[in-house]
Design a protein around this motif. Structure first.
Motif, PDB file in Angstrom:
ATOM      1  N   UNK A 137       0.812  -1.207   0.000  1.00  0.00           N
ATOM      2  CA  UNK A 137       0.000   0.000   0.000  1.00  0.00           C
ATOM      3  C   UNK A 137       0.852   1.266   0.000  1.00  0.00           C
ATOM      4  N   UNK A 138       1.929   1.291   0.784  1.00  0.00           N
ATOM      5  CA  UNK A 138       2.796   2.474   0.737  1.00  0.00           C
ATOM      6  C   UNK A 138       3.450   2.601  -0.632  1.00  0.00           C
ATOM      7  N   UNK A 139       3.735   1.449  -1.270  1.00  0.00           N
ATOM      8  CA  UNK A 139       4.305   1.483  -2.612  1.00  0.00           C
ATOM      9  C   UNK A 139       3.331   2.060  -3.632  1.00  0.00           C
ATOM     10  N   UNK A 140       2.042   1.719  -3.496  1.00  0.00           N
ATOM     11  CA  UNK A 140       1.028   2.264  -4.404  1.00  0.00           C
ATOM     12  C   UNK A 140       0.888   3.774  -4.218  1.00  0.00           C
ATOM     13  N   UNK A 141       1.024   4.226  -2.960  1.00  0.00           N
ATOM     14  CA  UNK A 141       0.996   5.670  -2.725  1.00  0.00           C
ATOM     15  C   UNK A 141       2.205   6.359  -3.316  1.00  0.00           C
ATOM     16  N   UNK A 142       3.365   5.723  -3.187  1.00  0.00           N
ATOM     17  CA  UNK A 142       4.602   6.291  -3.721  1.00  0.00           C
ATOM     18  C   UNK A 142       4.550   6.396  -5.242  1.00  0.00           C
ATOM     19  N   UNK A 143       3.923   5.425  -5.883  1.00  0.00           N
ATOM     20  CA  UNK A 143       3.825   5.445  -7.349  1.00  0.00           C
ATOM     21  C   UNK A 143       3.070   6.678  -7.835  1.00  0.00           C
ATOM     22  N   UNK A 144       2.006   7.059  -7.125  1.00  0.00           N
ATOM     23  CA  UNK A 144       1.274   8.281  -7.500  1.00  0.00           C
ATOM     24  C   UNK A 144       2.122   9.515  -7.203  1.00  0.00           C
ATOM     25  N   UNK A 145       2.717   9.554  -6.016  1.00  0.00           N
ATOM     26  CA  UNK A 145       3.494  10.729  -5.609  1.00  0.00           C
ATOM     27  C   UNK A 145       4.648  10.997  -6.570  1.00  0.00           C
ATOM     28  N   UNK A 146       5.218   9.930  -7.101  1.00  0.00           N
ATOM     29  CA  UNK A 146       6.346  10.090  -8.028  1.00  0.00           C
ATOM     30  C   UNK A 146       5.921  10.822  -9.298  1.00  0.00           C
ATOM     31  N   UNK A 147       4.673  10.618  -9.702  1.00  0.00           N
ATOM     32  CA  UNK A 147       4.201  11.234 -10.954  1.00  0.00           C
ATOM     33  C   UNK A 147       3.737  12.678 -10.775  1.00  0.00           C
TER      34      UNK A 147
ATOM     35  N   UNK B 155       4.099  16.585  -9.417  1.00  0.00           N
ATOM     36  CA  UNK B 155       5.194  17.553  -9.249  1.00  0.00           C
ATOM     37  C   UNK B 155       5.143  18.118  -7.830  1.00  0.00           C
ATOM     38  N   UNK B 156       5.407  17.223  -6.863  1.00  0.00           N
ATOM     39  CA  UNK B 156       5.321  17.598  -5.453  1.00  0.00           C
ATOM     40  C   UNK B 156       6.416  16.855  -4.708  1.00  0.00           C
ATOM     41  N   UNK B 157       7.570  17.494  -4.576  1.00  0.00           N
ATOM     42  CA  UNK B 157       8.727  16.825  -3.964  1.00  0.00           C
ATOM     43  C   UNK B 157       8.481  16.477  -2.505  1.00  0.00           C
ATOM     44  N   UNK B 158       7.737  17.322  -1.800  1.00  0.00           N
ATOM     45  CA  UNK B 158       7.471  17.060  -0.386  1.00  0.00           C
ATOM     46  C   UNK B 158       6.629  15.788  -0.231  1.00  0.00           C
ATOM     47  N   UNK B 159       5.587  15.658  -1.067  1.00  0.00           N
ATOM     48  CA  UNK B 159       4.754  14.453  -1.011  1.00  0.00           C
ATOM     49  C   UNK B 159       5.543  13.219  -1.403  1.00  0.00           C
ATOM     50  N   UNK B 160       6.378  13.345  -2.425  1.00  0.00           N
ATOM     51  CA  UNK B 160       7.189  12.209  -2.868  1.00  0.00           C
ATOM     52  C   UNK B 160       8.150  11.775  -1.760  1.00  0.00           C
ATOM     53  N   UNK B 161       8.792  12.758  -1.112  1.00  0.00           N
ATOM     54  CA  UNK B 161       9.716  12.431  -0.024  1.00  0.00           C
ATOM     55  C   UNK B 161       8.981  11.762   1.134  1.00  0.00           C
TER      56      UNK B 161
ATOM     57  N   UNK C 267       6.166   9.978   0.963  1.00  0.00           N
ATOM     58  CA  UNK C 267       5.796   8.622   0.570  1.00  0.00           C
ATOM     59  C   UNK C 267       7.007   7.693   0.588  1.00  0.00           C
ATOM     60  N   UNK C 268       8.133   8.179   0.103  1.00  0.00           N
ATOM     61  CA  UNK C 268       9.352   7.360   0.089  1.00  0.00           C
ATOM     62  C   UNK C 268       9.804   6.991   1.498  1.00  0.00           C
ATOM     63  N   UNK C 269       9.711   7.937   2.427  1.00  0.00           N
ATOM     64  CA  UNK C 269      10.110   7.641   3.811  1.00  0.00           C
ATOM     65  C   UNK C 269       9.301   6.474   4.367  1.00  0.00           C
ATOM     66  N   UNK C 270       8.010   6.568   4.198  1.00  0.00           N
ATOM     67  CA  UNK C 270       7.162   5.541   4.794  1.00  0.00           C
ATOM     68  C   UNK C 270       7.227   4.227   4.017  1.00  0.00           C
ATOM     69  N   UNK C 271       7.365   4.315   2.701  1.00  0.00           N
ATOM     70  CA  UNK C 271       7.509   3.078   1.926  1.00  0.00           C
ATOM     71  C   UNK C 271       8.812   2.378   2.286  1.00  0.00           C
ATOM     72  N   UNK C 272       9.877   3.156   2.410  1.00  0.00           N
ATOM     73  CA  UNK C 272      11.155   2.562   2.795  1.00  0.00           C
ATOM     74  C   UNK C 272      11.082   1.896   4.150  1.00  0.00           C
ATOM     75  N   UNK C 273      10.376   2.516   5.080  1.00  0.00           N
ATOM     76  CA  UNK C 273      10.269   1.932   6.418  1.00  0.00           C
ATOM     77  C   UNK C 273       9.447   0.641   6.406  1.00  0.00           C
ATOM     78  N   UNK C 274       8.370   0.608   5.618  1.00  0.00           N
ATOM     79  CA  UNK C 274       7.582  -0.635   5.540  1.00  0.00           C
ATOM     80  C   UNK C 274       8.359  -1.733   4.823  1.00  0.00           C
ATOM     81  N   UNK C 275       9.169  -1.372   3.844  1.00  0.00           N
ATOM     82  CA  UNK C 275      10.045  -2.358   3.200  1.00  0.00           C
ATOM     83  C   UNK C 275      11.039  -2.924   4.207  1.00  0.00           C
ATOM     84  N   UNK C 276      11.573  -2.067   5.066  1.00  0.00           N
ATOM     85  CA  UNK C 276      12.499  -2.544   6.107  1.00  0.00           C
ATOM     86  C   UNK C 276      11.802  -3.557   6.998  1.00  0.00           C
ATOM     87  N   UNK C 277      10.599  -3.242   7.443  1.00  0.00           N
ATOM     88  CA  UNK C 277       9.879  -4.134   8.337  1.00  0.00           C
ATOM     89  C   UNK C 277       9.545  -5.455   7.664  1.00  0.00           C
TER      90      UNK C 277
END
Length: 382
Positions: free
Chosen positions: A177-187, A189-195, A197-207
């Motif tokens: 789910x965090x990955x699906x959110x990150x996919x939208x954020x990447x597209x 033009x909002x660097x804050x949202x992308x960052x 999403x990446x923070x939380x996706x990275x943390x869920x990947x770690x877990x």
């Protein structure tokens, strides 16, 4: 397996890939069959729940009978704890685009408050219908930037909440789910949202133990950070991932950067002196420096008002784990016993799993943790 409670919260099972595929087709016959499988219900019990006879439910499931009445479908959606969209019903609020957007923003804020207060299960119950509603709007052609931005935040928020309440073997669902959110954020033009999403996706990947991918996402989040607070949150998560992976050099660098940011970034629920200390202790242990980790425990800061119950549990387990490995069994037992009670109260199965792993030399603690974990599994198991 627990029977469904028509007045209870939405179960996490509806967020799995299989459930999402079934819901996306909007076929009542499939949804009813899946629901019965999920809760091991015979057709008679499902009929009682929905107010229909067993033979009627059988005909609906086989497709020989269809239900088109809006009132009946709305009642079925309510009884099955599903948003009306999945049965083809347009919710009254959808007639006003601005009302939907305002509603979505409010739900996101309330869900975040609930999660940080130690009520992640309640956050899941709030976020899943919102995600379903926003995805339905996007599928119907409402792809305005505002809708997509809210959908990205909702997907990430749902993934983070699931990452609190799911046991370790199911954490891939949270990362999805965090990955699906990150996919939208990447597209967008909002660097804050992308960052974010990446923070939380990275943390869920770690877990979920996908450490290489986690480190990549968190390093990118650090690069995209536009404020000291964004950078601090990326750094603290990067340090956790590096420590878990046993990468001493990357861990030391991130911890040093985090210590520097303590002087310039405002404290948040994720980054503070308390969370930095916990990550430092755990990373030292993860990179084989138990003596240093045990010495650092003597300098633990006060949690402070911004520290969430989740972080307090994490810190207690880390302290217990380090103390046990350092040979102080009595102090380790005290920390872990407190952590078990708090983890059970806040429904944190993966933290109980950490206690089980960390208490091999403390059989009474291990037994208590396993019993608490079994109770939580009974509540959430499919």
């Amino acid at each position: 397996m627990a029977r469904p409670d028509p007045h209870g919260g939405i179960r996490w099972h509806w967020t799995t890939p299989r459930a999402q595929a079934i819901l996306s087709r909007r076929r009542l016959s499939e949804i009813l069959a899946f629901y019965r499988e999920l809760y091991q219900l015979p057709q008679e019990e499902l009929g009682t729940l929905l107010g229909y006879s067993t033979s009627y439910i059988s005909r609906v499931e086989t497709g020989s009978r269809t239900i088109t009445d809006i009132g009946a479908l709305r009642q079925i959606a309510e009884r099955l704890q599903l948003p009306p969209h999945v049965l083809g019903i347009t919710d009254d609020a959808d007639g006003d685009h601005h009302a939907v957007m305002q509603f979505a923003d409010s739900v996101l804020r309330l869900a975040e408050i609930a999660r940080q207060a130690g009520q992640a299960a309640a956050a899941v119950d709030e976020l899943w219908p919102l995600v379903a509603r926003l995805e339905a709007r996007a599928a119907d052609g409402h792809t305005e930037t505002e809708v997509l931005r809210l959908l990205a935040r909702a997907r990430v928020g749902l993934g983070v909440a699931l990452g609190h309440v799911l046991p370790e073997e199911r954490l891939a669902t949270a990362a999805r789910w965090t990955g699906k959110g990150t996919a939208i954020a990447r597209r967008l033009d909002d660097h804050s949202l992308h960052a974010y999403a990446l923070r939380h996706h990275g943390n869920e990947l770690r877990k979920a133990r996908m450490l290489g991918a986690a480190l990549d996402r968190l390093a990118l989040a650090q690069d995209l950070a536009g404020t000291a607070e964004e950078r601090a949150e990326a750094v603290i998560l990067l340090a956790r991932a590096a420590g878990t992976a046993g990468h001493a050099g990357a861990f030391d660098s991130a911890v040093t950067e985090g210590r520097r940011l303590l002087d310039s970034a405002s404290a948040t629920s994720l980054f503070s002196e308390f969370t930095h200390h916990e990550v430092h202790v755990r990373g030292l242990a993860g990179t084989g420096r138990i003596r240093e980790a045990a010495a650092l425990l003597d300098h633990a800061p006060d949690p402070g008002p911004q520290t969430t119950p989740h972080w307090r549990v994490i810190s207690a387990i880390t302290a217990g784990q380090v103390l046990a490995r350092h040979g102080d069994r009595s102090a380790a037992r005290e920390q872990m016993t407190a952590a078990i009670k708090a983890a059970a109260m806040h429904r944190l199965p993966q933290q109980l799993q950490r206690v089980v792993r960390a208490s091999r030399g403390l059989p009474e603690v291990r037994e208590e943790a396993e019993e608490a974990l079994a109770r939580l599994r009974a509540e959430i198991a499919a």
